[in-house]
Scaffold this motif. Structure first.
Motif, PDB file in Angstrom:
ATOM      1  N   PRO A 290      20.312  -6.889  -7.238  1.00  0.00           N
ATOM      2  CA  PRO A 290      19.126  -6.931  -8.104  1.00  0.00           C
ATOM      3  C   PRO A 290      18.187  -5.765  -7.850  1.00  0.00           C
ATOM      4  N   GLY A 291      17.342  -5.515  -8.812  1.00  0.00           N
ATOM      5  CA  GLY A 291      16.287  -4.533  -8.623  1.00  0.00           C
ATOM      6  C   GLY A 291      16.719  -3.099  -8.869  1.00  0.00           C
ATOM      7  N   LEU A 292      15.878  -2.178  -8.379  1.00  0.00           N
ATOM      8  CA  LEU A 292      16.156  -0.747  -8.535  1.00  0.00           C
ATOM      9  C   LEU A 292      17.219  -0.285  -7.555  1.00  0.00           C
ATOM     10  N   ARG A 293      17.983   0.706  -7.968  1.00  0.00           N
ATOM     11  CA  ARG A 293      18.888   1.381  -7.040  1.00  0.00           C
ATOM     12  C   ARG A 293      18.071   2.355  -6.191  1.00  0.00           C
ATOM     13  N   ARG A 294      18.612   2.697  -5.029  1.00  0.00           N
ATOM     14  CA  ARG A 294      17.887   3.634  -4.162  1.00  0.00           C
ATOM     15  C   ARG A 294      17.624   4.951  -4.870  1.00  0.00           C
ATOM     16  N   GLU A 295      18.608   5.440  -5.612  1.00  0.00           N
ATOM     17  CA  GLU A 295      18.416   6.729  -6.266  1.00  0.00           C
ATOM     18  C   GLU A 295      17.312   6.663  -7.319  1.00  0.00           C
ATOM     19  N   GLU A 296      17.143   5.513  -7.948  1.00  0.00           N
ATOM     20  CA  GLU A 296      16.080   5.359  -8.939  1.00  0.00           C
ATOM     21  C   GLU A 296      14.711   5.365  -8.282  1.00  0.00           C
ATOM     22  N   LEU A 297      14.557   4.603  -7.187  1.00  0.00           N
ATOM     23  CA  LEU A 297      13.274   4.596  -6.485  1.00  0.00           C
ATOM     24  C   LEU A 297      12.981   5.960  -5.882  1.00  0.00           C
ATOM     25  N   ALA A 298      13.995   6.608  -5.321  1.00  0.00           N
ATOM     26  CA  ALA A 298      13.787   7.931  -4.727  1.00  0.00           C
ATOM     27  C   ALA A 298      13.282   8.916  -5.772  1.00  0.00           C
ATOM     28  N   ALA A 299      13.855   8.856  -6.974  1.00  0.00           N
ATOM     29  CA  ALA A 299      13.408   9.762  -8.032  1.00  0.00           C
ATOM     30  C   ALA A 299      11.972   9.467  -8.439  1.00  0.00           C
ATOM     31  N   LEU A 300      11.622   8.191  -8.535  1.00  0.00           N
ATOM     32  CA  LEU A 300      10.257   7.816  -8.904  1.00  0.00           C
ATOM     33  C   LEU A 300       9.252   8.254  -7.849  1.00  0.00           C
ATOM     34  N   ALA A 301       9.647   8.195  -6.576  1.00  0.00           N
ATOM     35  CA  ALA A 301       8.730   8.527  -5.482  1.00  0.00           C
ATOM     36  C   ALA A 301       8.793  10.000  -5.094  1.00  0.00           C
ATOM     37  N   GLY A 302       9.700  10.763  -5.690  1.00  0.00           N
ATOM     38  CA  GLY A 302       9.780  12.193  -5.406  1.00  0.00           C
ATOM     39  C   GLY A 302      10.337  12.509  -4.033  1.00  0.00           C
ATOM     40  N   MET A 303      11.380  11.798  -3.630  1.00  0.00           N
ATOM     41  CA  MET A 303      12.011  12.051  -2.331  1.00  0.00           C
ATOM     42  C   MET A 303      13.515  11.940  -2.479  1.00  0.00           C
ATOM     43  N   SER A 304      14.224  12.368  -1.463  1.00  0.00           N
ATOM     44  CA  SER A 304      15.681  12.311  -1.513  1.00  0.00           C
ATOM     45  C   SER A 304      16.180  10.897  -1.257  1.00  0.00           C
ATOM     46  N   VAL A 305      17.356  10.585  -1.789  1.00  0.00           N
ATOM     47  CA  VAL A 305      17.966   9.283  -1.550  1.00  0.00           C
ATOM     48  C   VAL A 305      18.264   9.110  -0.065  1.00  0.00           C
ATOM     49  N   GLU A 306      18.667  10.204   0.576  1.00  0.00           N
ATOM     50  CA  GLU A 306      18.998  10.125   1.998  1.00  0.00           C
ATOM     51  C   GLU A 306      17.776   9.749   2.837  1.00  0.00           C
TER      52      GLU A 306
ATOM     53  N   LEU B 114       4.205   7.250   2.068  1.00  0.00           N
ATOM     54  CA  LEU B 114       3.870   5.838   1.861  1.00  0.00           C
ATOM     55  C   LEU B 114       3.107   5.644   0.553  1.00  0.00           C
ATOM     56  N   ALA B 115       2.193   6.561   0.256  1.00  0.00           N
ATOM     57  CA  ALA B 115       1.431   6.454  -0.992  1.00  0.00           C
ATOM     58  C   ALA B 115       2.352   6.605  -2.198  1.00  0.00           C
ATOM     59  N   ALA B 116       3.324   7.519  -2.108  1.00  0.00           N
ATOM     60  CA  ALA B 116       4.265   7.711  -3.208  1.00  0.00           C
ATOM     61  C   ALA B 116       5.134   6.478  -3.403  1.00  0.00           C
ATOM     62  N   LEU B 117       5.586   5.877  -2.307  1.00  0.00           N
ATOM     63  CA  LEU B 117       6.393   4.661  -2.404  1.00  0.00           C
ATOM     64  C   LEU B 117       5.573   3.507  -2.972  1.00  0.00           C
ATOM     65  N   ALA B 118       4.323   3.377  -2.505  1.00  0.00           N
ATOM     66  CA  ALA B 118       3.456   2.298  -3.007  1.00  0.00           C
ATOM     67  C   ALA B 118       3.250   2.423  -4.513  1.00  0.00           C
ATOM     68  N   GLU B 119       3.075   3.651  -4.980  1.00  0.00           N
ATOM     69  CA  GLU B 119       2.884   3.873  -6.410  1.00  0.00           C
ATOM     70  C   GLU B 119       4.174   3.584  -7.181  1.00  0.00           C
ATOM     71  N   ALA B 120       5.296   4.060  -6.661  1.00  0.00           N
ATOM     72  CA  ALA B 120       6.574   3.860  -7.345  1.00  0.00           C
ATOM     73  C   ALA B 120       6.963   2.386  -7.392  1.00  0.00           C
ATOM     74  N   LEU B 121       6.620   1.636  -6.344  1.00  0.00           N
ATOM     75  CA  LEU B 121       6.974   0.221  -6.257  1.00  0.00           C
ATOM     76  C   LEU B 121       5.960  -0.683  -6.949  1.00  0.00           C
ATOM     77  N   ARG B 122       4.918  -0.078  -7.503  1.00  0.00           N
ATOM     78  CA  ARG B 122       3.883  -0.836  -8.214  1.00  0.00           C
ATOM     79  C   ARG B 122       3.246  -1.899  -7.302  1.00  0.00           C
ATOM     80  N   LEU B 123       2.947  -1.512  -6.070  1.00  0.00           N
ATOM     81  CA  LEU B 123       2.390  -2.471  -5.120  1.00  0.00           C
ATOM     82  C   LEU B 123       0.973  -2.864  -5.519  1.00  0.00           C
TER      83      LEU B 123
END
Length: 294
Positions: free
Chosen positions: A39-55, A73-82
């Motif tokens: 379920p949910g987003l794939r890692r590559e999708e979240l990585a693209a939204l947060a502007g970081m590599s999948v690795e 952390l701020a980029a992840l929080a924004e991408a994850l809609r926290l």
């Protein structure tokens, strides 16, 4: 690494994974093609939204990179809609992971509350009020609260616990409406992630999780890693003695060991009058080790 820091590390990993798995592509404006194995987003999708590599995202989720920058952390929080509450929880996990020595050693889960707080409980009568700790063990209450909950079977146990009662005692299903029961369940389980970094290794914490994991309604919520803001909320109860009650619960942080003061504000004049008439002023009650509250 201290136990608290280790718990915070695991918390960061679990929290990031849980939020990614709960976020659908549609919620972030991405197309969804066919069925997904997980379920949910794939890692590559979240990585693209947060502007970081999948690795790099994989290293974060697996705990191999334990020092993410504030920008990451701020980029992840924004991408994850926290939510704001979820952002605060993530920030606290990171702080405890890297600055564990600056945080005082946690007090015991069922530590007694301050005498001044017990005095406040007594002065709140006829407003029902209790104090509960980080895993929802009730450590003190006033006579009005006892009048309310004793007919519900809540004080039948030596060490009353809000979560055990809510998920394991059939009476909880009978006194709350279905929606109120669910909202209360979410609220209480949402307190546990905040307690986990400090008390997750405590025997009482583990015993609580083991006990209530037999309840599917608990397990599904626990796996989802809930984080909630404690805010005033309304509920309708069907009390076996008083009848239908409309209340608002207000929760304030007090005392030590993550203790909270919960007050039941009676918004129905008939209910308030019934509670006032039936309550006999007494000092706040506390569980006595080895015996049931009398």
């Amino acid at each position: 690494m201290t136990e608290s820091a280790e718990m915070s590390k695991e918390g960061v990993m679990s929290f990031l994974r849980s939020r990614r798995e709960q976020l659908s592509p549609e919620q972030v404006g991405l197309p969804s093609f066919g069925r997904r194995r997980t379920p949910g987003l794939r890692r590559e999708e979240l990585a693209a939204l947060a502007g970081m590599s999948v690795e790099y995202l994989e290293r974060l989720e697996l705990g191999r990179d334990t020092n993410p920058s504030h920008a990451v952390l701020a980029a992840l929080a924004e991408a994850l809609r926290l939510s704001d509450g979820e952002k605060r929880h993530l920030a606290m996990l990171v702080m405890k992971r890297h600055s564990a020595g600056l945080f005082p050693a946690p007090r015991p889960v069922s530590d007694e509350t301050r005498p001044t707080v017990r005095t406040l409980l007594n002065q709140l009568d006829p407003t029902p009020a209790c104090v509960f700790g980080p895993i929802c063990n009730v450590v003190a209450w006033n006579s009005a609260w006892e009048t309310m909950v004793r007919p519900l079977g809540f004080l039948d146990e030596d060490s009353p616990n809000l979560i055990r009662y809510h998920f394991l005692n059939p009476m909880a299903r009978r006194i709350f409406t279905e929606s109120n029961w669910a909202a209360r369940a979410d609220e209480m389980i949402g307190l546990l992630p905040a307690a986990r970094p400090d008390w997750g290794g405590a025997e009482e914490f583990r015993a609580l999780i083991d006990d209530v994991n037999v309840a599917p309604d608990f397990t599904s919520r626990w796996v989802a890693y809930p984080v909630v803001d404690t805010r005033p909320c309304g509920a309708t109860l069907s009390h076996p003695v008083i009848g239908i009650m409309n209340i608002i619960t207000e929760v304030l942080l007090v005392g030590e060991a993550g203790q909270r003061l919960e007050m039941w504000l009676l918004v129905d004049e008939r209910t308030a009058a019934a509670i006032k008439a039936s309550a006999t002023p007494r000092p706040p009650r506390r569980p006595i080790e080895g015996s049931a509250p009398g």
